[in-house]
Motif scaffolding. Structure first.
Motif, PDB file in Angstrom:
ATOM      1  N   GLY A 200      -2.726  11.807  -1.595  1.00  0.00           N
ATOM      2  CA  GLY A 200      -2.697  11.343  -0.209  1.00  0.00           C
ATOM      3  C   GLY A 200      -3.577  10.143   0.070  1.00  0.00           C
ATOM      4  O   GLY A 200      -3.673   9.689   1.207  1.00  0.00           O
ATOM      5  N   LYS A 201      -4.208   9.593  -0.963  1.00  0.00           N
ATOM      6  CA  LYS A 201      -5.075   8.434  -0.780  1.00  0.00           C
ATOM      7  C   LYS A 201      -4.245   7.152  -0.770  1.00  0.00           C
ATOM      8  O   LYS A 201      -3.304   6.988  -1.538  1.00  0.00           O
ATOM      9  CB  LYS A 201      -6.098   8.373  -1.922  1.00  0.00           C
ATOM     10  CG  LYS A 201      -7.113   7.261  -1.779  1.00  0.00           C
ATOM     11  CD  LYS A 201      -8.105   7.274  -2.944  1.00  0.00           C
ATOM     12  CE  LYS A 201      -9.109   6.137  -2.818  1.00  0.00           C
ATOM     13  NZ  LYS A 201     -10.065   6.122  -3.962  1.00  0.00           N
ATOM     14  N   LEU A 202      -4.602   6.236   0.146  1.00  0.00           N
ATOM     15  CA  LEU A 202      -3.901   4.957   0.252  1.00  0.00           C
ATOM     16  C   LEU A 202      -4.403   4.017  -0.843  1.00  0.00           C
ATOM     17  O   LEU A 202      -5.600   3.717  -0.927  1.00  0.00           O
ATOM     18  CB  LEU A 202      -4.151   4.327   1.630  1.00  0.00           C
ATOM     19  CG  LEU A 202      -3.164   3.247   2.083  1.00  0.00           C
ATOM     20  CD1 LEU A 202      -1.753   3.821   2.211  1.00  0.00           C
ATOM     21  CD2 LEU A 202      -3.617   2.636   3.402  1.00  0.00           C
ATOM     22  N   VAL A 203      -3.500   3.575  -1.715  1.00  0.00           N
ATOM     23  CA  VAL A 203      -3.886   2.739  -2.853  1.00  0.00           C
ATOM     24  C   VAL A 203      -2.982   1.499  -2.920  1.00  0.00           C
ATOM     25  O   VAL A 203      -1.934   1.441  -2.286  1.00  0.00           O
ATOM     26  CB  VAL A 203      -3.785   3.519  -4.187  1.00  0.00           C
ATOM     27  CG1 VAL A 203      -4.775   4.658  -4.223  1.00  0.00           C
ATOM     28  CG2 VAL A 203      -2.362   4.035  -4.405  1.00  0.00           C
ATOM     29  N   ASP A 204      -3.431   0.516  -3.696  1.00  0.00           N
ATOM     30  CA  ASP A 204      -2.664  -0.712  -3.878  1.00  0.00           C
ATOM     31  C   ASP A 204      -1.508  -0.479  -4.834  1.00  0.00           C
ATOM     32  O   ASP A 204      -1.618   0.269  -5.811  1.00  0.00           O
ATOM     33  CB  ASP A 204      -3.555  -1.824  -4.443  1.00  0.00           C
ATOM     34  CG  ASP A 204      -4.641  -2.247  -3.466  1.00  0.00           C
ATOM     35  OD1 ASP A 204      -4.370  -2.232  -2.253  1.00  0.00           O
ATOM     36  OD2 ASP A 204      -5.757  -2.589  -3.917  1.00  0.00           O
TER      37      ASP A 204
ATOM     38  N   LYS B 255       0.857  -1.188   0.000  1.00  0.00           N
ATOM     39  CA  LYS B 255       0.000   0.000   0.000  1.00  0.00           C
ATOM     40  C   LYS B 255       0.894   1.239   0.000  1.00  0.00           C
ATOM     41  O   LYS B 255       1.945   1.261   0.643  1.00  0.00           O
ATOM     42  CB  LYS B 255      -0.893   0.025   1.239  1.00  0.00           C
ATOM     43  CG  LYS B 255      -1.905  -1.114   1.347  1.00  0.00           C
ATOM     44  CD  LYS B 255      -3.158  -0.837   0.542  1.00  0.00           C
ATOM     45  CE  LYS B 255      -4.232  -1.876   0.812  1.00  0.00           C
ATOM     46  NZ  LYS B 255      -5.452  -1.629   0.014  1.00  0.00           N
ATOM     47  N   TYR B 256       0.478   2.265  -0.724  1.00  0.00           N
ATOM     48  CA  TYR B 256       1.220   3.519  -0.701  1.00  0.00           C
ATOM     49  C   TYR B 256       0.250   4.678  -0.914  1.00  0.00           C
ATOM     50  O   TYR B 256      -0.871   4.495  -1.399  1.00  0.00           O
ATOM     51  CB  TYR B 256       2.315   3.524  -1.773  1.00  0.00           C
ATOM     52  CG  TYR B 256       1.808   3.638  -3.191  1.00  0.00           C
ATOM     53  CD1 TYR B 256       1.743   4.878  -3.832  1.00  0.00           C
ATOM     54  CD2 TYR B 256       1.387   2.512  -3.891  1.00  0.00           C
ATOM     55  CE1 TYR B 256       1.270   4.992  -5.128  1.00  0.00           C
ATOM     56  CE2 TYR B 256       0.907   2.612  -5.192  1.00  0.00           C
ATOM     57  CZ  TYR B 256       0.856   3.859  -5.807  1.00  0.00           C
ATOM     58  OH  TYR B 256       0.385   3.967  -7.081  1.00  0.00           O
ATOM     59  N   LYS B 257       0.706   5.854  -0.541  1.00  0.00           N
ATOM     60  CA  LYS B 257      -0.121   7.054  -0.716  1.00  0.00           C
ATOM     61  C   LYS B 257       0.182   7.692  -2.068  1.00  0.00           C
ATOM     62  O   LYS B 257       1.343   7.938  -2.391  1.00  0.00           O
ATOM     63  CB  LYS B 257       0.143   8.048   0.408  1.00  0.00           C
ATOM     64  CG  LYS B 257      -0.411   7.603   1.749  1.00  0.00           C
ATOM     65  CD  LYS B 257      -0.215   8.674   2.815  1.00  0.00           C
ATOM     66  CE  LYS B 257      -0.809   8.224   4.152  1.00  0.00           C
ATOM     67  NZ  LYS B 257      -0.624   9.253   5.207  1.00  0.00           N
ATOM     68  N   ASN B 258      -0.872   7.922  -2.844  1.00  0.00           N
ATOM     69  CA  ASN B 258      -0.675   8.579  -4.133  1.00  0.00           C
ATOM     70  C   ASN B 258      -0.539  10.091  -3.925  1.00  0.00           C
ATOM     71  O   ASN B 258      -0.500  10.581  -2.788  1.00  0.00           O
ATOM     72  CB  ASN B 258      -1.813   8.237  -5.108  1.00  0.00           C
ATOM     73  CG  ASN B 258      -3.168   8.717  -4.598  1.00  0.00           C
ATOM     74  OD1 ASN B 258      -3.258   9.516  -3.668  1.00  0.00           O
ATOM     75  ND2 ASN B 258      -4.223   8.225  -5.226  1.00  0.00           N
ATOM     76  N   ARG B 259      -0.482  10.841  -5.001  1.00  0.00           N
ATOM     77  CA  ARG B 259      -0.221  12.286  -4.917  1.00  0.00           C
ATOM     78  C   ARG B 259      -1.302  13.028  -4.144  1.00  0.00           C
ATOM     79  O   ARG B 259      -1.042  14.069  -3.544  1.00  0.00           O
ATOM     80  CB  ARG B 259      -0.088  12.864  -6.322  1.00  0.00           C
ATOM     81  CG  ARG B 259       1.159  12.367  -7.053  1.00  0.00           C
ATOM     82  CD  ARG B 259       1.243  12.942  -8.458  1.00  0.00           C
ATOM     83  NE  ARG B 259       2.427  12.471  -9.165  1.00  0.00           N
ATOM     84  CZ  ARG B 259       2.717  12.779 -10.413  1.00  0.00           C
ATOM     85  NH1 ARG B 259       1.886  13.569 -11.105  1.00  0.00           N
ATOM     86  NH2 ARG B 259       3.818  12.314 -10.981  1.00  0.00           N
TER      87      ARG B 259
END
Length: 607
Positions: free
Chosen positions: A133-137, A127-131
């Motif tokens: 700030g949302k947590l995505v796969d 999991k990581y935060k996109n630009r």
């Protein structure tokens, strides 16, 4: 137990060296193997000493257990050291891959054979935060460096669990070459090399990896073959029609390096495991070639000739050589039903009542696959009420325990308990801990107690979703709450399912313990009094249809027809077949002959 020694059997008992035995259904193959082992063991003991024996290797646990049982009936003893009865996977793992893995890798973790290849896919997920700030796969590095032609990682095109090594060292996707339209082949090879290199270093290997490693070890270290040849100077490979190319190569390598006595025994017409890389043509190549002594068991001791003639329709004219040697022929005609889509239950009831009236106690109703079976039982196999995958393992463990399959129940539940009591472990750490605790008898005793106390599956889905987490927290003394993630509704979860018993949607069929309706795969190797086979009304490529009752023109019959062959060759007394109503009585008689009894559905309904 008395064994009638025919000329064919005697020829097999006398055969040494490289042998292929083509054994038709009901020929007494397992009895022949057990008797040959009895003939050989004393002679081998005097020749090779107390530490060399005969290895009897089969494809499945069921076939292995049947051989043990038959040996006991013939000899009054159990087959024990220095002899061996094993599955082919266990033999390769125990005697080649695991003890000699250190010769392959200098820096390696203790190897473990993965029970579920799909776990290789989960390791790379993150999991990581996109630009925004949302947590995505996402994927862990370096997965994103291997690009498919779409610009995305090859991972999304070809999962790590699907990557396979072939005997020549090339890489495939479940045995198939990758599509050049999807990936650059050089990039694909680098992707595969990285995945397999990581696996081997971590000691996380699939069954196919283990076979590849075993073959590589044998080719590069001749002392292993020499030792195995001394430990097992005679190897008998049963159900050899289901062996993969890699498995054939392993035994050929042992033979090339000095193993004198190697036997391949089976029936290519009964090969049903292509999804596990079975290749019956490899067996046929040995049987039809010049390098092996080719023998036959062509007398069927199980069925009368009229049943044999039915399944022989799938063999070419020059191969219809099977003759009956059964001692009891009750003169039962082939029983034919013609059904409507909504009339199958009436046919099953008639068949079961007919069997009871004749005293046929071992009878089964079979269909092509579980999806059709579940449809006929009124069960929706697609129901997925929970988000948490743990729930489905809990249900499986409970079903296995209730069916008294303690080994399977313990293996599944042990993984659950270790995972719940050791949160935060990495996949690799969990695997090693699981290996360490596998023989911890105190843990296993606690696991049995844990499974026994799980809420009954007669509870509704909604009730069970509340009772089970509470029970687990208390039983394992957890300091956190479990969330099964019961869905409100979805494509695979109808809202009404909430109030259905869990057992209505989740059940496992065991041929010896449950109702007569099952799948053809589950009757393979069985002898039955009677069988009813449902042919499908839809002409889907995977369905078995009336038009399939003939050999393939372009060579050996494909697996779909072999499924029919296996089903038709199970019964001792009564073969019953249900065709859709659109197949006329005239068509059936033209195909099967006049020695049939057609049951009229309307007459069944009146009763």
């Amino acid at each position: 137990m008395k064994l009638d020694i025919t000329d064919e059997l005697q020829a097999y008992f006398d055969a040494k060296g490289k042998v292929v035995l083509n054994a038709c259904p009901g020929s007494g193959k397992t009895t022949a193997i057990a008797q040959k082992v009895i003939h050989l063991e004393d002679a081998y003991k005097s020749t090779y000493g107390n530490h060399s024996g005969i290895a009897c290797i089969s494809f499945t646990n069921a076939a292995k257990d049947e051989l043990n049982h038959t040996y006991n009936l013939l000899s009054g003893n159990t087959l024990q050291y220095p002899n061996l009865v094993s599955t082919i996977d266990s033999f390769i793992n125990t005697f080649i891959t695991l003890p000699f893995y250190y010769l392959l890798e200098r820096n390696f973790a203790r190897p473990q054979i993965l029970e579920n290849n799909a776990r290789l896919d989960t390791f790379w997920k993150t999991k990581y935060k996109n630009r925004s700030g949302k947590l995505v796969d996402g994927l862990k590095n370096p997965m994103n460096s291997f690009k498919a032609k779409t610009g995305r990682s090859i991972y999304y095109q070809y999962l790590p669990s699907s990557i396979r090594l072939e005997p020549d060292g090339s890489y495939t996707v479940n045995g198939n070459a990758p599509s050049e339209d999807k990936v650059d082949l050089d990039v694909f090879e680098k992707y595969c090399k990285y995945i397999k290199g990581w696996q081997f270093e971590k000691g996380l290997i699939t069954t196919n990896d283990s076979a590849f490693i075993a073959l590589r070890l044998l080719r590069n270290n001749q002392k292993i073959s020499k030792w195995l040849g001394q430990r097992f100077p005679h190897i008998i490979v049963d159900e050899a029609q289901d062996n993969s190319l890699m498995q054939h190569r392993i035994f050929e390598e042992l033979n090339n390096q000095g193993l004198v006595n190697i036997e391949f025994i089976g029936d290519p017409y009964q090969s049903l495991y292509e999804f596990r890389d079975a290749n019956p043509q490899l067996f046929l190549d040995k049987y039809e070639g010049d390098d092996y002594v080719s023998l036959d068991l062509s007398n069927n001791r199980r069925s009368p000739q009229r049943i044999i003639d039915c399944f022989s329709l799938l063999r070419s004219q020059d191969k219809r050589t099977i003759k009956t040697a059964c001692e009891t022929d009750l003169k039962e005609p082939i029983l034919i039903y013609r059904y409507k889509a909504d009339g199958r239950s009436d046919i099953i009831s008639h068949f079961e009542e007919y069997c009871i009236s004749k005293g046929f106690n071992k009878n089964k109703v079979v269909v092509r696959g579980n999806s059709i079976r579940n449809k006929m039982l009124g069960r929706d196999a697609q129901q997925r009420p929970w988000h948490n995958p743990l729930v489905y393992d809990l249900i499986t463990a409970k079903i296995e325990y209730d069916d008294k399959n303690l080994k399977d129940a313990i293996n599944i539940a042990r993984n659950i308990v270790i995972r719940l009591e050791n949160r935060g472990l990495s996949f690799v750490e969990f695997g090693h801990l699981r290996a360490e605790l596998k023989t911890d008898y105190q843990l296993n005793a606690r696991v049995i107690w844990f499974v026994e106390g799980l809420p009954e599956l007669s509870n509704t889905v909604e009730e069970w979703s509340k009772l089970c987490p509470a029970y687990i927290k208390k039983a394992l003394n957890l300091d956190y709450d479990l969330d099964f993630g019961l869905k409100k509704t979805s494509k695979y979860f109808a809202k009404a399912t909430r109030t259905n018993p869990v057992s209505m949607h989740f059940n496992r069929v065991d041929i010896d313990k449950t109702s007569s309706l099952t799948t053809i795969h589950q009757v393979k190797g069985k002898t039955l009094d009677a069988i009813l086979i449902f042919f499908d009304e839809n002409n889907h490529a995977s369905n078995i249809n009336f038009r399939d009752l003939e050999p393939d023109e372009d060579g050996f019959i494909k697996e779909k027809k072999r499924i029919i062959y296996v089903a038709m060759s199970r019964p001792k007394h009564l073969l019953a077949i249900a065709f859709p109503e659109k197949i006329t009585e005239a068509q059936i008689k033209e195909k099967l002959g006049s020695d049939i009894l057609v049951v009229v559905v309307s007459d069944i309904e009146k009763k």
